[in-house]
Design an enzyme around this catalytic site. Structure first.
Site, short mmCIF file in Angstrom:
data_model
loop_
_atom_site.label_atom_id
_atom_site.label_comp_id
_atom_site.label_asym_id
_atom_site.label_seq_id
_atom_site.Cartn_x
_atom_site.Cartn_y
_atom_site.Cartn_z
N GLU A 1 0.72 -1.41 0.08
CA GLU A 1 0.01 -0.08 -0.01
C GLU A 1 0.88 1.21 0.14
OE1 GLU A 1 -3.85 -1.73 2.23
OE2 GLU A 1 -2.29 -0.82 3.70
N CYS B 1 3.51 8.66 1.43
CA CYS B 1 4.18 7.64 2.57
C CYS B 1 4.22 6.17 1.91
CB CYS B 1 3.05 7.25 3.64
SG CYS B 1 3.62 5.94 4.89
N CYS C 1 6.00 -7.09 7.20
CA CYS C 1 7.04 -6.61 7.79
C CYS C 1 7.60 -7.74 8.96
CB CYS C 1 6.97 -5.44 8.87
SG CYS C 1 8.48 -4.61 9.57
N CYS D 1 6.22 -5.38 15.92
CA CYS D 1 6.16 -4.45 16.79
C CYS D 1 4.72 -4.56 17.20
CB CYS D 1 6.30 -3.04 16.31
SG CYS D 1 8.05 -2.77 16.02
N CYS E 1 1.44 -2.58 15.93
CA CYS E 1 1.61 -2.29 14.33
C CYS E 1 0.78 -3.49 13.74
CB CYS E 1 2.97 -2.24 13.83
SG CYS E 1 3.07 -1.90 12.15
N CYS F 1 -0.91 5.83 10.37
CA CYS F 1 0.57 4.87 10.97
C CYS F 1 0.04 3.58 11.60
CB CYS F 1 1.16 5.81 11.85
SG CYS F 1 1.69 7.15 11.31
N1 SAH Z 1 8.93 0.06 9.94
C1 SAH Z 1 9.55 1.52 9.85
C2 SAH Z 1 8.80 2.56 9.28
C3 SAH Z 1 7.19 2.33 9.03
S1 SAH Z 1 6.18 2.51 10.48
C4 SAH Z 1 9.24 2.01 11.55
O1 SAH Z 1 8.85 1.26 12.51
O2 SAH Z 1 9.88 2.91 11.80
C5 SAH Z 1 5.91 4.29 10.67
C6 SAH Z 1 5.62 4.75 12.07
O3 SAH Z 1 4.41 4.49 12.47
C7 SAH Z 1 6.63 3.95 13.02
O4 SAH Z 1 6.91 5.00 13.90
C8 SAH Z 1 5.73 3.17 13.64
O5 SAH Z 1 6.10 2.59 15.05
C9 SAH Z 1 4.36 3.74 13.89
N2 SAH Z 1 3.10 2.92 14.01
C10 SAH Z 1 2.84 1.49 13.90
N3 SAH Z 1 1.92 0.99 14.18
C11 SAH Z 1 1.21 2.32 14.90
C12 SAH Z 1 -0.10 2.46 15.44
N4 SAH Z 1 -0.97 1.32 15.51
N5 SAH Z 1 -0.56 3.63 15.69
C13 SAH Z 1 0.34 4.76 15.45
N6 SAH Z 1 1.53 4.55 15.09
C14 SAH Z 1 1.91 3.29 14.62
FE1 SF4 Z 2 7.77 -3.09 11.00
FE2 SF4 Z 2 5.43 -2.08 12.03
FE3 SF4 Z 2 7.49 -2.42 13.52
FE4 SF4 Z 2 7.57 -0.63 11.57
S1 SF4 Z 2 6.29 -0.48 13.35
S2 SF4 Z 2 9.20 -2.10 12.19
S3 SF4 Z 2 6.43 -1.51 9.86
S4 SF4 Z 2 6.15 -3.92 12.69
#
Ligand code: SAH
Ligand code: SF4
Length: 394
Positions: free
Chosen positions: A116, A129, A136, A140, A143, A367
């Site tokens: 996406e 974005c 991934c 996390c 996420c 995000c």
């Molecule tokens: N993988 C990279 C970039 C993609 S995520 C990273 O983790 O930095 C982009 C941002 O969105 C990151 O800071 C991530 O931690 C945040 N993010 C992920 N899930 C989220 C959520 N459910 N609510 C708000 N921010 C989130």
């Molecule tokens: Fe991967 Fe989501 Fe963690 Fe970014 S925040 S490293 S996209 S699992």
């Protein structure tokens, strides 16, 4: 306690999928490779060089998708080029628009994997974005992307293709230095860009090329969850702004919510930030901090964040991101009062700490909400297969 979720990368690289018609897609190839491809197809060295330069300009400056439009290339050569090469775009499966103007595209690769991209318009700028992987590997816990089963690196053409599509959709050809809607790029879509370093670097080099998309490195931000060994190279070889998904200030909490922390801890990560080439007060490192209720949002957390930033003398700003919920997520969003209080503490220490307004939540474009329907589709697929089997049994 063993916290669930694997932390090691499983970068599944892949050669560019050959097109069924045998033609070579020129989008995403470095200039030199376009020249080499023209030479391999039969042009002499001098002509290949000239044509490569012209074609590059048409692709990235003018947004041409047909050789027939390339008016400075002899008409007689158009069919020859058309037979051998193509100027492609990713396949768009779905395009959605949020009530706040945010747009999301679901794209499909030739191997049927989905990814996406999201465009976020603001009054004075517009941010694309961009995704770096399908899914991934990092898991996390807050996420949604981290819960996708399928993961593979996106190729350079697939990464560049997102920018090309956005430019198409916004009607922003030819490339202009002023008055653009698409002014900024963030590598904050699906995936961990530093686990796909080579392709991300090559793609961003194309995006930054002056005779083309011409986005300045100052308007591009790469976000990493903390792949420490790749951070110096990112600074040296790409040179864009750095964002770091910090999200917690104690080992205990960061181990839980950003599992890569078990491999590269907070102190190591902050040292890598301090060493990041090009970071200074004019180009500060952004720390992203997702606000999770009763998990990482206390006053003590805010004070510790300030202490750490000071300890490493980081030219930093903090982006506070209210958690964007998704079905089955194990966390809640901090209350607005808590987020404000946290922001005030950091701000009072002289560090900018704006609270990000979530964008495109209604279309799951915010995000961490990005997750394609691949799994739902495969479920539907399974159901269909089951029905077929039943029918066959009669
Ligand atoms: N993988 C990279 C970039 C993609 S995520 C990273 O983790 O930095 C982009 C941002 O969105 C990151 O800071 C991530 O931690 C945040 N993010 C992920 N899930 C989220 C959520 N459910 N609510 C708000 N921010 C989130
Ligand atoms: Fe991967 Fe989501 Fe963690 Fe970014 S925040 S490293 S996209 S699992």
């Amino acid at each position: 306690m063993q916290i669930p979720g694997h932390i090691d990368p499983v970068p599944v690289s892949r050669d560019t999928v050959a097109r069924a018609d045998g033609r070579l897609d020129l989008v995403g190839l470095p200039r030199d490779e376009i020249r080499a491809a023209l030479e391999a197809a039969g042009l002499d060295v001098r002509q290949a060089k000239l044509r490569a330069k012209q074609i590059w300009h048409w692709i990235y400056n003018r947004g041409a998708t047909r050789f027939a439009d390339m008016t400075d290339i002899a008409k007689a050569q158009h069919p020859w080029l058309e037979e051998r090469f193509v100027i492609g775009r990713p396949e768009v499966v779905e395009a959605q628009v949020s009530t706040d103007g945010t747009r999301k595209w679901l794209l499909r690769a030739p191997d049927a994997q989905d990814y996406e991209m999201v465009f976020i318009p603001d009054a004075d700028r517009g941010t694309l974005c961009v995704s770096s992987q399908v899914g991934c590997t990092l898991n996390c816990r807050f996420c949604h992307t981290g819960t996708m089963r399928l993961v593979r690196n996106l190729t350079t053409p697939e990464i560049v293709g997102q920018v090309m599509l956005a430019r198409d959709a916004l009607g922003e050809w030819p490339s202009q230095p002023e008055g653009r809607m698409l002014t900024n790029i963030v590598m904050m879509g699906m995936g961990e860009p530093l686990y796909n370093f080579d392709n991300v670097r090559d793609a961003l080099k194309i995006v930054m090329d002056g005779d083309g998309l011409a986005l300045s490195k100052r308007r591009i931000t790469l976000s990493t969850s903390g792949v420490v060994p790749m951070m110096a190279r990112a600074g040296q070889e790409i040179g864009v702004n750095l964002a770091v998904s910090l999200h917690a200030v104690t080992k205990e909490v960061r181990d839980e919510i950003v599992p890569i922390n078990r491999k590269y801890g907070i102190e190591e990560l902050l040292q890598a930030c301090a060493d990041y080439p090009g970071a200074n007060n004019a180009r500060r490192i952004t720390f992203e901090y997702v606000m999770l209720k009763d998990k990482n949002d206390s006053d003590a957390d805010a004070h510790e964040l300030v202490r750490l930033i000071r300890k490493y003398k980081l030219p930093a700003k903090v982006n506070l991101i209210p958690f964007n919920p998704w079905p089955g997520a194990p966390y809640d969003t901090s209350t607005p009062e808590r987020v404000q209080r946290f922001s005030d503490i950091v701000f009072q220490a002289g560090i900018s700490a704006p609270v990000r307004t979530p964008r495109g939540r209604d279309i799951d474009a915010a995000c961490g909400q990005l997750k394609t329907s691949a799994e739902r589709k495969s479920r539907a697929e399974l159901d269909r297969l089951a029905e077929e089997k039943l029918a066959a049994l009669g």
